[in-house]
Design a protein around this motif. Structure first.
Motif, short mmCIF file in Angstrom:
data_model
loop_
_atom_site.label_atom_id
_atom_site.label_comp_id
_atom_site.label_asym_id
_atom_site.label_seq_id
_atom_site.Cartn_x
_atom_site.Cartn_y
_atom_site.Cartn_z
N TYR A 132 -1.70 -3.37 -1.33
CA TYR A 132 -0.71 -2.39 -0.88
C TYR A 132 0.71 -2.92 -1.08
N CYS A 133 1.34 -2.52 -2.21
CA CYS A 133 2.74 -2.84 -2.50
C CYS A 133 3.05 -4.33 -2.28
N SER A 134 2.17 -5.19 -2.75
CA SER A 134 2.37 -6.63 -2.59
C SER A 134 2.18 -7.32 -3.93
N ILE A 135 3.09 -8.21 -4.28
CA ILE A 135 3.03 -8.90 -5.56
C ILE A 135 1.73 -9.69 -5.67
N ALA A 162 -2.36 -8.14 -13.49
CA ALA A 162 -1.78 -7.60 -12.25
C ALA A 162 -0.27 -7.50 -12.40
N ASP A 163 0.32 -6.56 -11.69
CA ASP A 163 1.76 -6.40 -11.77
C ASP A 163 2.42 -6.67 -10.41
N LYS A 164 3.74 -6.62 -10.42
CA LYS A 164 4.48 -6.99 -9.22
C LYS A 164 4.49 -5.90 -8.15
N PHE A 165 3.84 -4.77 -8.44
CA PHE A 165 3.69 -3.73 -7.42
C PHE A 165 2.31 -3.77 -6.80
N GLY A 166 1.51 -4.78 -7.17
CA GLY A 166 0.23 -4.96 -6.52
C GLY A 166 -0.93 -4.20 -7.13
N VAL A 167 -0.79 -3.72 -8.36
CA VAL A 167 -1.86 -2.98 -9.03
C VAL A 167 -2.55 -3.89 -10.04
N ILE A 168 -3.88 -3.84 -10.06
CA ILE A 168 -4.67 -4.59 -11.04
C ILE A 168 -5.19 -3.61 -12.08
N TRP A 169 -4.99 -3.99 -13.35
CA TRP A 169 -5.36 -3.15 -14.49
C TRP A 169 -6.42 -3.85 -15.32
N ILE A 170 -7.15 -3.06 -16.12
CA ILE A 170 -8.19 -3.62 -16.98
C ILE A 170 -8.08 -3.04 -18.38
N VAL A 171 -8.40 -3.88 -19.38
CA VAL A 171 -8.39 -3.48 -20.78
C VAL A 171 -9.77 -3.78 -21.35
#
Length: 450
Positions: free
Chosen positions: A177-180, A145-154
């Motif tokens: 929504y735009c939350s760390i 997860a990043d500090k803009f609130g998006v979760i990514w997968i690899v």
């Protein structure tokens, strides 16, 4: 005379804001912007191999690993163009099967390591700074997860066999929504992925068979904290294999949840139980549960040790057991770690980028023994081991802590700096209507339009 007074009055007010107040706000805004250019204070982190094979400690961009099985330091091998990490590591963890280690942080790199050969299997580039990582139960996927609130997968399928793959691309699967995002966890049965953020929310999402197409189904929201959610862990046992969620927060509480329904089952006011100041509301910084789900260790700002919570899954209840203090020195844990056996609880304190300190980064490790729920009065109580009693003792500490001796005053300063950094990053700031309007007008995108 009247015209002169009118001119002075007009000159003293600009856009409806008195000049003195406007200058003060501009100065404060400049100070805030200057603070963004300073390196952020980052806490030391620790991760334990689930089968007592190794211990990993990070402080700043430095990743230090000691092989407990072979009693020797580990040398990491990275064949990619990027050499290890270039900025503070913010997340590190082993997979449940112990085959993988993942590290990620402020350099926007996610590195996936083999915990057997210590080769870097691949490097993933993130669009934003990484704040949390999780590894699926079958070791097929790494989520971050990043500090803009998006979760990514690899997708890791076939990665270990194909040595030519040094880079992989991540796919965005859902977001807050735009939350760390502060913490990510898979449920014990792998059905759910749980994400927590600075806006007091815990989202429980159904982890699909093909997550690369997105994680769209929300199982529940666990709502009840009044401050940022800082950490998550699951407690489970053979009678409750699906487990219950435990969360820690900036509101000085630890909560027990049923993730299927999102129901709040129990709240423990750990700050008050640890006799810490109720006015300061010290945040819970980390949680760790024993493999049988009977105990939860809690690290809290300002607490020189850990608070132990007894967990009764049948009654769905948390209760305070005792506080284990670290004797003889200032030691406020920044991260906790434990193996599946649960016999030893590892703690680390330390920081990087500490302002005004001669030490750019440092770490200190302590270990609590007999970390199991006692059913007999004759059983030994949990206690903090001396350095000579820690497995592999001096050799391990020299690798993970470094050979530099740090004054106790530095640890106190580090604790204060870390508290301030966490508060600045995660506690939502309150502004007056005037200041909010002023900040909107001075945003960079507004300036570009003008």
């Amino acid at each position: 005379m009247e015209e002169t007074q009118m001119e002075e009055k007009c000159n003293s007010v600009t856009n409806g804001i008195p000049i003195e107040e406007k200058e003060s706000e501009e100065t404060q805004t400049m100070e805030e912007k200057d603070s963004y250019t300073q390196p952020e204070v980052a806490p030391a982190l620790i991760a334990l191999h689930p089968f007592d094979q190794s211990v990993a400690v990070t402080v700043g961009s430095d990743l230090r690993i000691f092989n407990l099985a072979k009693n020797c330091p580990v040398s990491l091998a990275d064949q990619s163009k990027e050499v290890l990490h270039k900025d503070s590591i913010r997340a590190i963890r082993f997979s449940d099967n112990g085959k993988l280690l993942v590290s990620a942080g402020d350099d926007k790199l996610v590195k996936i390591w083999s915990a057997e050969t210590w080769q870097c299997l691949c490097t993933v580039n993130s669009e934003k700074r990484v704040s949390a990582v999780a590894i699926s139960k079958d070791e097929q996927y790494v989520c971050f997860a990043d500090k803009f609130g998006v979760i990514w997968i690899v997708d890791l399928v076939g990665l270990a066999e194909d040595q030519s793959v040094t880079e992989k691309k991540a796919v965005a699967i859902f977001g807050h929504y735009c939350s760390i995002i502060t913490s990510l966890e898979f449920s014990p049965d792998g059905r759910f992925i749980v994400s927590a953020d600075r806006d007091f929310k815990i989202r429980v999402s159904v982890f699909p068979k093909n997550p690369l197409k997105g994680v769209h189904e929300i199982q529940s929201f666990c709502l009840g904290h009044s401050e940022f959610v800082s950490c998550l862990t699951f407690v489970c046992n053979p009678n409750f294999p699906q487990g219950f969620l435990v969360s820690g927060s900036g509101d000085s509480t630890v909560c027990l949840w049923d993730v299927t329904s999102g129901s709040l089952l129990c709240t423990s006011e750990v700050g008050r139980e640890a006799n810490l100041s109720e006015e300061s509301h010290p945040a819970v910084t980390d949680l760790y549960a024993t493999g049988d789900g009977s105990l939860v260790a809690v690290a809290i700002q300002s607490l020189q040790g850990i608070l132990l919570l007894s967990c009764d899954l049948s009654a769905k209840k948390l209760s305070t057991l005792k506080v284990v203090y670290v004797p003889g020195e200032t030691f406020i844990p920044t991260k906790l770690g434990m193996t599946l056996s649960g016999s030893l609880l590892w703690m680390v304190t330390g920081a990087s980028n500490l302002p005004g300190s001669k030490e750019s980064s440092f770490a200190r490790i302590r270990v609590v023994s007999d970390f199991k729920k006692s059913s007999h009065e004759s059983d030994p109580e949990p206690r903090v081991l001396e350095d000579t009693e820690i497995p592999e003792g001096e050799k391990l500490l020299e690798k993970l802590q470094g050979s530099v001796s740090v004054d106790s005053a530095v640890f106190t300063a580090a604790a204060e700096a870390l508290n301030s950094a966490m508060s600045s990053l995660l506690r939502k700031k309150q502004y007056s209507d005037e200041k909010r309007d002023f900040r909107k007008k001075t945003r960079n995108d507004k300036k570009f339009k003008q």
